[in-house]
Motif scaffolding. Structure first.
Motif, short mmCIF file in Angstrom:
data_model
loop_
_atom_site.label_atom_id
_atom_site.label_comp_id
_atom_site.label_asym_id
_atom_site.label_seq_id
_atom_site.Cartn_x
_atom_site.Cartn_y
_atom_site.Cartn_z
N SER A 273 40.65 45.93 20.29
CA SER A 273 39.82 46.37 19.19
C SER A 273 40.38 45.85 17.88
O SER A 273 41.60 45.78 17.68
CB SER A 273 39.75 47.90 19.17
N GLU A 275 40.33 47.44 15.32
CA GLU A 275 40.90 48.61 14.66
C GLU A 275 42.18 49.07 15.31
O GLU A 275 42.78 50.05 14.88
CB GLU A 275 39.88 49.75 14.67
N GLY A 278 45.54 50.56 13.56
CA GLY A 278 45.20 51.33 12.37
C GLY A 278 44.77 52.72 12.78
O GLY A 278 45.16 53.24 13.81
N PRO A 281 39.12 54.62 15.54
CA PRO A 281 37.72 54.52 15.14
C PRO A 281 37.02 55.86 15.35
O PRO A 281 37.43 56.65 16.20
CB PRO A 281 37.15 53.45 16.08
#
Length: 533
Positions: A273, A275, A278, A281
């Motif tokens: 991903s 994301e 971080g 999601p």
């Protein structure tokens, strides 16, 4: 196009032309008081239908209003005279349309609500009275029960851009005790399903089919909503008839959006991903205590020892119904044994007395032979049985029993070994288990030296002495030698198991035992099977 009216409709039209002006001035009956609160809704639609027909000859509007009234009667289980009137008048409209069987069924339902129901003269006629008489002959018919309320509504997602996550949402019924929703997904042709626990949003739930290292052309998915006890209250798609999302390089319409109205970003070239690393999601459940969600579709997308759970890589979750109780296990193994032995070999009973048939030592009746150690010797086959208990997930204790099968039990006797064992287990590569153990116990292990020279004092005929290096062949005998060692033992070993199931594992073992005071160092190479209880 020419339209033909059935006789009932002709009677209704004739009455409307000549009799309607007088009745049109009569106010409709007031809604009944008390009872089911929806009864007033039924009465309002019945009155509106009578007005539409009797004042404007609007048969279509009257039929539509009466169908609305009948729907309320069925869904809200309204009974009594008001419901009977609605069912009876809707039966008349069925006759006008030529649907006689449905009309008789409506009349029977009306009789179940009010056995004395009557058709107003303005709606009656010979055809109506005949159908009502047939309904009375057949008897009352209870209205069917209302259909169960729908637990969810879902607009299927049919397409998404290739190499993108697929946002999926579902609306749920606020009047039902819905506690959670699960999104199941797989690529077309797969047997097993991956799952994502969907996250609550206003009015329902949502989740995503995450990025995958291998992007399929079509995702299959299904949704279950459940109550707090896990009972399934509603589904969208099934294992036999899943919903499908085509993954396309270009879509012919808007792409599916997340609840905040944004599009899911494209996945990275390696299938992770964008994301990952971080914040999680929206809609994805991450590892407890952390903010990093490494998105996955399969266990192979994760690091060794991790599994893909809830769309994120993490530790293997407990099995349904699993507890913290410690387990019992039983090990069964078959082995090939070899070892290192020492000291002097003793002559076996190799000579057969020609007169008695007894087995005897050599001609000189001596038992000492050549020095055979230290050296390698075969131990034959063996079977090991172990019964143990996990004191901790990383520590087990066990009792192990070994039965040996040397090459000739007549000479070797019955080798046995009983030992207590403690093992430290490494779970880093679950479902692969590695163990290191130490043990101690008592018993006897037998090894065979295939060829040992035993010097005799005389030749077999007794006529010639034999020196230490006698050239006379009859003075030297070559026999296998079986060395028994023990009775104490201490050892260590290595074990490996591949846990195919929670209750079954296959693997191997290297067991090493030092025997004393009669010394040997034994090695068992085993193929093991483990049963967990």
């Amino acid at each position: 196009m020419r339209r033909t009216l059935v006789p009932g409709a002709i009677l209704a039209a004739t009455w409307a032309l000549f009799g309607a002006p007088a009745l049109a001035q009569q106010p409709p009956p007031p809604p009944p008081a008390g009872g089911n609160p929806m009864e007033a809704e039924v009465a309002a639609r019945v009155n509106a239908a009578m007005q539409a027909y009797e004042t404007a000859l609007d048969v279509e509007a009257a039929g539509r209003l009466l169908e609305e009234a009948v729907t309320i009667v069925k869904q809200q289980q309204v009974a009594g005279p008001t419901a009977a009137t609605a069912l009876a008048l809707s039966g008349v409209t069925m006759l006008w349309l030529g649907r006689q069987n449905e009309a008789i069924e409506r009349f029977r339902m009306a009789l179940a609500c009010n056995p004395a129901v009557q058709i107003p003269p303005s709606w009656s006629g010979p055809e109506v009275e005949a159908a009502l008489a047939t309904a009375r002959t057949q008897g009352p018919l209870l209205p069917p029960p209302p259909p169960p309320p729908e637990a969810l509504r879902h607009a299927p997602v049919s397409q998404q851009l290739w190499n993108h996550p697929v946002p999926i949402s579902v609306e749920t019924n606020p009047n039902m005790p819905i506690a959670g929703a699960t999104l199941y997904y797989r690529s077309r042709g797969e047997v097993g399903w991956q799952l994502v626990q969907m996250s609550p949003i206003p009015g329902g739930f949502w989740g995503e089919i995450p990025c995958s290292m291998i992007q399929p052309q079509v995702w299959e998915y299904a949704i279950n909503v459940v109550d707090a006890a896990g009972t399934v209250l509603g589904v969208a798609g099934t294992p036999d008839a899943p919903l499908e999302v085509a993954m396309l390089t270009a879509v012919g319409g808007p792409v599916p959006l997340r609840p905040d109205g944004t599009e899911a970003p494209a996945c990275l070239p390696d299938g992770r991903s964008a994301e990952a690393g971080g914040e999680c999601p929206p809609g994805m459940t991450c590892e407890p205590g952390g903010q990093t969600c490494r998105s996955c579709a399969f266990d192979d997308d994760c690091m060794p020892g991790e599994v893909c759970s809830l769309g994120c890589c993490g530790p293997r979750p407990p099995e349904p119904g699993a507890t913290d109780q410690l387990g019992l296990f039983a090990d069964v193994g078959v082995a090939l044994a070899f070892g290192v032995i020492g000291k002097t070999a003793k002559e076996p009973l190799w000579y057969t007395d020609p007169f008695t048939g007894d087995r005897m030592y050599g001609i000189d009746n001596e038992r000492d032979g050549d020095d055979v150690g230290p050296g390698l010797a075969l131990g034959g086959g063996a079977v090991r049985l172990g019964f143990g208990w996990f004191v901790l997930p990383e520590v087990s204790v066990a009792v192990n029993f070994r039965i040996g099968f040397p090459f000739d039990l007549d000479y070797s006797g019955f080798p046995w070994l009983l030992e207590a064992r403690g093992t430290w287990w490494f779970h880093d590569l679950d479902p692969h288990l590695f163990g290191l153990y130490i043990d101690a116990g008592a018993g006897v292990i037998v090894h065979m030296v295939s060829r040992v020279a035993f010097n005799q004092g005389r030749s077999f005929d007794g006529g010639q002495p034999c020196g230490g290096s006698s050239p006379v062949a009859e003075c030297k005998v070559y026999e296998p030698f079986y060395k028994a060692s023990g009775y104490g033992t201490a050892g260590l070993g290595l074990q490996y198991y591949w846990m195919m199931y929670d209750w079954l594992g296959l693997g191997g073992e290297l067991a090493m035992n030092a025997m004393f005071p009669e010394f040997s160092w034994n090695f068992d190479l085993l193929f093991n099977t483990r049963f967990v209880f």
